[in-house]
Design a protein around this motif. Structure first.
Motif, PDB file in Angstrom:
ATOM      1  N   PHE A   5       0.842  -1.201   0.000  1.00 47.30           N
ATOM      2  CA  PHE A   5       0.000   0.000   0.000  1.00 47.30           C
ATOM      3  C   PHE A   5       0.874   1.246   0.000  1.00 47.30           C
ATOM      4  O   PHE A   5       1.708   1.442   0.881  1.00 47.30           O
ATOM      5  CB  PHE A   5      -0.922   0.017   1.216  1.00 47.30           C
ATOM      6  CG  PHE A   5      -1.807   1.238   1.270  1.00 47.30           C
ATOM      7  CD1 PHE A   5      -2.772   1.452   0.300  1.00 47.30           C
ATOM      8  CD2 PHE A   5      -1.671   2.164   2.295  1.00 47.30           C
ATOM      9  CE1 PHE A   5      -3.590   2.585   0.342  1.00 47.30           C
ATOM     10  CE2 PHE A   5      -2.482   3.290   2.345  1.00 47.30           C
ATOM     11  CZ  PHE A   5      -3.443   3.496   1.358  1.00 47.30           C
ATOM     12  N   GLN A   6       0.671   2.106  -1.006  1.00 45.61           N
ATOM     13  CA  GLN A   6       1.433   3.348  -1.105  1.00 45.61           C
ATOM     14  C   GLN A   6       0.520   4.564  -1.145  1.00 45.61           C
ATOM     15  O   GLN A   6       0.921   5.631  -1.593  1.00 45.61           O
ATOM     16  CB  GLN A   6       2.326   3.313  -2.348  1.00 45.61           C
ATOM     17  CG  GLN A   6       3.455   2.313  -2.253  1.00 45.61           C
ATOM     18  CD  GLN A   6       4.464   2.442  -3.372  1.00 45.61           C
ATOM     19  OE1 GLN A   6       4.175   3.003  -4.426  1.00 45.61           O
ATOM     20  NE2 GLN A   6       5.657   1.927  -3.155  1.00 45.61           N
ATOM     21  N   GLY A   7      -0.695   4.418  -0.663  1.00 43.06           N
ATOM     22  CA  GLY A   7      -1.627   5.533  -0.655  1.00 43.06           C
ATOM     23  C   GLY A   7      -1.521   6.368   0.595  1.00 43.06           C
ATOM     24  O   GLY A   7      -0.558   6.263   1.371  1.00 43.06           O
ATOM     25  N   ASP A   8      -2.512   7.197   0.824  1.00 41.38           N
ATOM     26  CA  ASP A   8      -2.552   8.097   1.964  1.00 41.38           C
ATOM     27  C   ASP A   8      -2.815   7.304   3.240  1.00 41.38           C
ATOM     28  O   ASP A   8      -3.830   6.638   3.371  1.00 41.38           O
ATOM     29  CB  ASP A   8      -3.661   9.138   1.757  1.00 41.38           C
ATOM     30  CG  ASP A   8      -3.705  10.161   2.877  1.00 41.38           C
ATOM     31  OD1 ASP A   8      -2.778  10.157   3.720  1.00 41.38           O
ATOM     32  OD2 ASP A   8      -4.666  10.950   2.911  1.00 41.38           O
ATOM     33  N   HIS A   9      -1.876   7.390   4.185  1.00 38.44           N
ATOM     34  CA  HIS A   9      -2.046   6.684   5.450  1.00 38.44           C
ATOM     35  C   HIS A   9      -2.936   7.464   6.431  1.00 38.44           C
ATOM     36  O   HIS A   9      -3.303   6.943   7.479  1.00 38.44           O
ATOM     37  CB  HIS A   9      -0.693   6.408   6.104  1.00 38.44           C
ATOM     38  CG  HIS A   9       0.099   5.358   5.394  1.00 38.44           C
ATOM     39  ND1 HIS A   9       0.855   5.625   4.269  1.00 38.44           N
ATOM     40  CD2 HIS A   9       0.246   4.030   5.624  1.00 38.44           C
ATOM     41  CE1 HIS A   9       1.446   4.512   3.850  1.00 38.44           C
ATOM     42  NE2 HIS A   9       1.087   3.537   4.646  1.00 38.44           N
ATOM     43  N   GLY A  10      -3.213   8.698   6.112  1.00 39.18           N
ATOM     44  CA  GLY A  10      -4.192   9.445   6.892  1.00 39.18           C
ATOM     45  C   GLY A  10      -3.648  10.295   8.015  1.00 39.18           C
ATOM     46  O   GLY A  10      -4.187  11.328   8.324  1.00 39.18           O
ATOM     47  N   ARG A  11      -2.548   9.891   8.640  1.00 40.86           N
ATOM     48  CA  ARG A  11      -2.029  10.655   9.768  1.00 40.86           C
ATOM     49  C   ARG A  11      -0.524  10.469   9.860  1.00 40.86           C
ATOM     50  O   ARG A  11       0.028   9.468   9.425  1.00 40.86           O
ATOM     51  CB  ARG A  11      -2.699  10.256  11.081  1.00 40.86           C
ATOM     52  CG  ARG A  11      -2.665   8.765  11.368  1.00 40.86           C
ATOM     53  CD  ARG A  11      -3.600   8.389  12.508  1.00 40.86           C
ATOM     54  NE  ARG A  11      -3.625   6.957  12.733  1.00 40.86           N
ATOM     55  CZ  ARG A  11      -2.764   6.291  13.497  1.00 40.86           C
ATOM     56  NH1 ARG A  11      -1.799   6.962  14.113  1.00 40.86           N
ATOM     57  NH2 ARG A  11      -2.855   4.989  13.660  1.00 40.86           N
TER      58      ARG A  11
END
Length: 218
Positions: free
Chosen positions: A122-128
């Protein structure tokens, strides 16, 4: 693995069959696969469940760098070999995978590569921010110390591959340049086993990164 990554269906079964067919329990062997980077959770699930044929093979060539991989890439290693090298160094908070692979190779292990994409990363937005890369949580000075430890402790195996040796020196010198001071240059001057021409090239590399680091701090 990181807790937001996946392993493709059938990968571990393929590894198990390969091990059963080719090795004894005491064989010095380890291996890994290619990564399939994804930024969408649904696409990750689709990629992980897709039917894939995994062809595992010995990693050819003398390049050490081609035999170094992150531990999240479907990494497997024989228990005998793991115990022989003393496991993963708990003192290294980053680049412990590089150190570990070099220890395996230094112990006489043979690397086995799976060209197919067995790990879905996973290389997307981790959110925080707290979920960001562990590597980025450590400053350049500390990361430089880790690279220097690898250069010193794995000097014997690195001496067999000048390109991989230079690759690690560059990573170390870049971190030292970003940290400021002259430590990187002084360590390079004292380094044994590096030809004079290679030292000059590495010194120029350090100098460029030192200038860039100074400009970045302005």
């Amino acid at each position: 693995m990181d807790d937001d990554d996946l392993i493709a269906a059938g990968y571990w079964q393929a590894v198990a069959r390969y091990i059963d067919a080719h090795f004894q329990s005491t064989d010095l062997a380890y291996g890994f696969c290619r990564a399939n980077p994804q930024s969408d959770r649904r696409e990750m699930q689709h990629a992980a469940t897709a039917q894939t044929v995994f062809h595992i093979q010995p990693q050819a060539g003398r390049s050490l760098r081609s035999k170094i991989a992150g531990l999240g890439l479907g990494f497997w290693v024989s228990k005998t070999l793991y115990q022989k090298v003393g496991g993963i160094n708990p003192e290294l908070r980053t680049n412990e995978d590089t150190d570990f692979c070099l220890k395996l190779l230094g112990a006489g292990a043979r690397c086995h590569n799976t060209p197919s994409q067995g790990a879905v990363i996973f290389q997307g937005d981790h959110g925080r921010a707290a979920a960001s890369s562990t590597t980025k949580r450590y400053g350049p000075r500390q990361r430089a110390r880790y690279f220097k430890h690898i250069l010193d402790s794995q000097a014997e195996i690195l001496a067999t591959d000048s390109k991989t040796q230079s690759w690690l020196w560059k990573r170390y010198l870049k971190m030292e340049a970003r940290a400021g001071g002259m430590q990187g240059y002084q360590s390079l001057r004292k380094a044994a086993g590096l030809a004079a021409g290679r030292k000059r090239l590495l010194a120029a590399y350090w100098a460029v990164w030192r200038v860039l680091a100074k400009l970045d701090r302005r």
